[in-house]
Design a protein around this motif. Sequence first.
Motif, PDB file in Angstrom:
ATOM      1  N   GLN A  78     -10.115  46.362 -27.152  1.00  0.00           N
ATOM      2  CA  GLN A  78     -10.251  46.306 -28.628  1.00  0.00           C
ATOM      3  C   GLN A  78     -11.774  47.104 -28.820  1.00  0.00           C
ATOM      4  O   GLN A  78     -11.837  47.732 -29.946  1.00  0.00           O
ATOM      5  CB  GLN A  78     -10.651  44.859 -29.085  1.00  0.00           C
ATOM      6  N   SER A  79     -12.491  47.107 -27.844  1.00  0.00           N
ATOM      7  CA  SER A  79     -13.823  48.017 -28.309  1.00  0.00           C
ATOM      8  C   SER A  79     -13.472  49.405 -28.032  1.00  0.00           C
ATOM      9  O   SER A  79     -14.059  50.262 -28.739  1.00  0.00           O
ATOM     10  CB  SER A  79     -14.830  47.568 -26.947  1.00  0.00           C
TER      11      SER A  79
ATOM     12  N   PRO B 256       3.891  39.242 -16.970  1.00  0.00           N
ATOM     13  CA  PRO B 256       4.749  40.312 -17.856  1.00  0.00           C
ATOM     14  C   PRO B 256       4.239  39.887 -19.344  1.00  0.00           C
ATOM     15  O   PRO B 256       4.414  40.904 -19.944  1.00  0.00           O
ATOM     16  CB  PRO B 256       6.173  39.915 -17.590  1.00  0.00           C
ATOM     17  N   ASN B 257       3.509  38.762 -19.648  1.00  0.00           N
ATOM     18  CA  ASN B 257       3.164  38.492 -20.926  1.00  0.00           C
ATOM     19  C   ASN B 257       1.647  38.535 -20.684  1.00  0.00           C
ATOM     20  O   ASN B 257       0.892  37.549 -21.499  1.00  0.00           O
ATOM     21  CB  ASN B 257       3.825  37.067 -21.338  1.00  0.00           C
ATOM     22  N   ALA B 258       0.824  39.276 -20.112  1.00  0.00           N
ATOM     23  CA  ALA B 258      -0.397  39.194 -19.941  1.00  0.00           C
ATOM     24  C   ALA B 258      -1.112  39.553 -21.296  1.00  0.00           C
ATOM     25  O   ALA B 258      -0.713  39.998 -22.186  1.00  0.00           O
ATOM     26  CB  ALA B 258      -1.051  40.255 -18.966  1.00  0.00           C
ATOM     27  N   PRO B 259      -2.516  39.055 -21.541  1.00  0.00           N
ATOM     28  CA  PRO B 259      -2.969  39.400 -22.970  1.00  0.00           C
ATOM     29  C   PRO B 259      -3.070  40.696 -23.379  1.00  0.00           C
ATOM     30  O   PRO B 259      -2.968  41.050 -24.485  1.00  0.00           O
ATOM     31  CB  PRO B 259      -4.339  38.657 -22.662  1.00  0.00           C
ATOM     32  N   CYS B 260      -3.039  41.591 -22.296  1.00  0.00           N
ATOM     33  CA  CYS B 260      -3.312  42.989 -22.500  1.00  0.00           C
ATOM     34  C   CYS B 260      -1.960  43.814 -22.971  1.00  0.00           C
ATOM     35  O   CYS B 260      -1.921  44.974 -23.772  1.00  0.00           O
ATOM     36  CB  CYS B 260      -3.912  43.890 -21.641  1.00  0.00           C
ATOM     37  N   LYS B 261      -1.006  43.066 -22.755  1.00  0.00           N
ATOM     38  CA  LYS B 261       0.434  43.741 -22.884  1.00  0.00           C
ATOM     39  C   LYS B 261       0.519  44.329 -24.242  1.00  0.00           C
ATOM     40  O   LYS B 261       0.977  45.457 -24.167  1.00  0.00           O
ATOM     41  CB  LYS B 261       1.554  42.752 -22.527  1.00  0.00           C
ATOM     42  N   ASN B 262       0.280  43.796 -25.350  1.00  0.00           N
ATOM     43  CA  ASN B 262       0.613  44.650 -26.695  1.00  0.00           C
ATOM     44  C   ASN B 262      -0.334  45.331 -27.274  1.00  0.00           C
ATOM     45  O   ASN B 262      -0.464  45.970 -28.281  1.00  0.00           O
ATOM     46  CB  ASN B 262       0.957  43.282 -27.688  1.00  0.00           C
ATOM     47  N   LEU B 263      -1.662  45.069 -26.591  1.00  0.00           N
ATOM     48  CA  LEU B 263      -2.693  46.240 -26.866  1.00  0.00           C
ATOM     49  C   LEU B 263      -2.872  47.721 -25.987  1.00  0.00           C
ATOM     50  O   LEU B 263      -3.329  48.422 -26.843  1.00  0.00           O
ATOM     51  CB  LEU B 263      -3.958  45.568 -26.925  1.00  0.00           C
ATOM     52  N   ALA B 264      -2.555  47.459 -24.937  1.00  0.00           N
ATOM     53  CA  ALA B 264      -2.596  48.544 -23.962  1.00  0.00           C
ATOM     54  C   ALA B 264      -1.748  49.735 -24.412  1.00  0.00           C
ATOM     55  O   ALA B 264      -0.747  49.624 -25.056  1.00  0.00           O
ATOM     56  CB  ALA B 264      -2.251  48.263 -22.676  1.00  0.00           C
ATOM     57  N   SER B 265      -2.235  51.056 -24.503  1.00  0.00           N
ATOM     58  CA  SER B 265      -1.363  52.088 -24.566  1.00  0.00           C
ATOM     59  C   SER B 265      -0.226  52.142 -23.607  1.00  0.00           C
ATOM     60  O   SER B 265       0.782  52.779 -24.026  1.00  0.00           O
ATOM     61  CB  SER B 265      -2.317  53.513 -24.528  1.00  0.00           C
TER      62      SER B 265
ATOM     63  N   GLY C  55      -5.775  44.775 -13.932  1.00  0.00           N
ATOM     64  CA  GLY C  55      -5.848  43.376 -14.556  1.00  0.00           C
ATOM     65  C   GLY C  55      -5.720  43.473 -16.162  1.00  0.00           C
ATOM     66  O   GLY C  55      -6.215  44.315 -16.859  1.00  0.00           O
ATOM     67  N   GLY C  56      -4.794  42.484 -16.708  1.00  0.00           N
ATOM     68  CA  GLY C  56      -4.294  42.730 -18.038  1.00  0.00           C
ATOM     69  C   GLY C  56      -4.905  41.291 -18.766  1.00  0.00           C
ATOM     70  O   GLY C  56      -4.325  40.845 -19.759  1.00  0.00           O
ATOM     71  N   GLY C  57      -5.769  40.563 -18.355  1.00  0.00           N
ATOM     72  CA  GLY C  57      -6.428  39.392 -18.901  1.00  0.00           C
ATOM     73  C   GLY C  57      -7.435  39.544 -20.069  1.00  0.00           C
ATOM     74  O   GLY C  57      -7.304  40.676 -20.732  1.00  0.00           O
ATOM     75  N   GLN C  58      -7.856  38.385 -20.497  1.00  0.00           N
ATOM     76  CA  GLN C  58      -8.563  38.428 -21.863  1.00  0.00           C
ATOM     77  C   GLN C  58     -10.043  39.566 -21.715  1.00  0.00           C
ATOM     78  O   GLN C  58     -10.217  40.117 -22.855  1.00  0.00           O
ATOM     79  CB  GLN C  58      -9.470  37.153 -21.985  1.00  0.00           C
ATOM     80  N   LEU C  59     -10.575  39.678 -20.428  1.00  0.00           N
ATOM     81  CA  LEU C  59     -11.405  40.910 -20.313  1.00  0.00           C
ATOM     82  C   LEU C  59     -11.064  42.118 -20.747  1.00  0.00           C
ATOM     83  O   LEU C  59     -11.854  42.966 -21.454  1.00  0.00           O
ATOM     84  CB  LEU C  59     -12.048  40.638 -18.886  1.00  0.00           C
ATOM     85  N   GLY C  60      -9.858  42.466 -19.969  1.00  0.00           N
ATOM     86  CA  GLY C  60      -9.238  43.896 -20.457  1.00  0.00           C
ATOM     87  C   GLY C  60      -8.754  43.933 -21.914  1.00  0.00           C
ATOM     88  O   GLY C  60      -8.986  44.726 -22.490  1.00  0.00           O
ATOM     89  N   ARG C  61      -8.375  42.850 -22.552  1.00  0.00           N
ATOM     90  CA  ARG C  61      -7.975  42.766 -24.000  1.00  0.00           C
ATOM     91  C   ARG C  61      -9.181  42.986 -25.072  1.00  0.00           C
ATOM     92  O   ARG C  61      -8.974  44.027 -25.793  1.00  0.00           O
ATOM     93  CB  ARG C  61      -7.396  41.178 -24.152  1.00  0.00           C
ATOM     94  N   MET C  62     -10.362  42.469 -24.492  1.00  0.00           N
ATOM     95  CA  MET C  62     -11.651  42.774 -25.225  1.00  0.00           C
ATOM     96  C   MET C  62     -12.005  43.905 -25.079  1.00  0.00           C
ATOM     97  O   MET C  62     -12.835  44.714 -25.850  1.00  0.00           O
ATOM     98  CB  MET C  62     -12.350  41.710 -25.067  1.00  0.00           C
ATOM     99  N   MET C  63     -11.804  44.660 -23.891  1.00  0.00           N
ATOM    100  CA  MET C  63     -12.393  46.077 -23.560  1.00  0.00           C
ATOM    101  C   MET C  63     -11.530  46.997 -24.367  1.00  0.00           C
ATOM    102  O   MET C  63     -12.041  48.063 -24.951  1.00  0.00           O
ATOM    103  CB  MET C  63     -12.223  46.344 -22.153  1.00  0.00           C
TER     104      MET C  63
END
Length: 378
Positions: free
Chosen positions: A23-24, A39-48, A13-21
């Motif tokens: 960030q932490s 393809p444009n999930a909130p986590c896309k640009n933050l995930a390694s 899952g790459g939604g907002q919960l993953g995004r804030m995870m």
Amino acid sequence: MTFDPSISIGVLGGGQLGRMMIQSAMNLNLEVACIDPDPNAPCKNLASHFVNGDITNYDEVLAFGEGCDVITVEIENVNIEALEELERRGKKVFPQPNVLKIIKDKGFQKQFYLDHNIPTSDFVLISKKEELTRHKNLLPAANKLRTDGYDGKGVQIIKTEADLDKGFEAPSLLEKFVDYQKEISVIVARNEKGEMSTFPVVELEYHPEQNLVEFLFSPSEIDLSIRNNARELAKKVISEFDMVGLLAVEMFVTKDGGLMVNECAPRTHNSGHHTIEGNITSQFEQHIRAILNLPLGDTSVKGSAVMINLLGHPNHSGHARYEGLAEAMEITGMHLHLYGKKITKPFRKMGHLTLVGDDLTALKTKARALKESIKIIA
């Protein structure tokens, strides 16, 4: 104990919960990979590492998990069989697949409560809509899809016999309404050593039509004895599941001060967003601590907090624009979180605001005014 930040965490899952995870996790120098069908999930640009893939597909989940040391989720609707195979291959999977299998099906979840003496409301399992007429004695009630319901979707309110036709033509459950005074939530964490920690009780206020949390108030103003009982009940639930990770336990406080578990979520949760600014340890850091078997953090509140979900305007779909945010940012103690979603839809979760301060009553007044002044339009 030596902490090795080179451990690889994978999130289904790459939604907002993953995004804030993520960030932490950055504060701990940890790398987090994500897989999501968008393809444009909130986590896309933050995930390694980001994989555009189907989290319900056995082969895709298995291939993704092979590259990770620890696998976790930010949504329950995932391929359980692939997670079971990853676990057999020696991967750490938290929450464990057997827990996810129960919780993702609301019928199994409710039966689990009965089997383990966890108080919950009366219910019956329904295979098709016509069966609803046999259980009119439960009305007024909620008809809930057993699987695939989220963010208020998959729930129909059946108040009278005239509403029976609103029921689902799919496996579901009919759950008798509880005569309650408050809806509350307790987030509890548990690591592999069996150490547990609960966050203070919060009160939830729902949107009257969409069954979505509209406001969250922290700390709860209910009696101390009820708060203590709620935290102990949350510990009982996670212990009975023998679960590792973070569990959000939503409960009803009945008119006589009793508690009933409504449902739970085996992951970070909307009812814990305020912890980023309102508590010493956030729910996202606590989840990471739990799945890595690290000491659990201090969950004490720093002060009062009110969280507001920012939802897409009911009459707008398209490229998101935000009315009233600039004015909101002038307020002392206001913290804004936008989720990286470029497209708004009616009632889509686009972000949240948290107001922190010393006076909960004053914060509630500010929050209600802010809710009316901010609009997410296209």
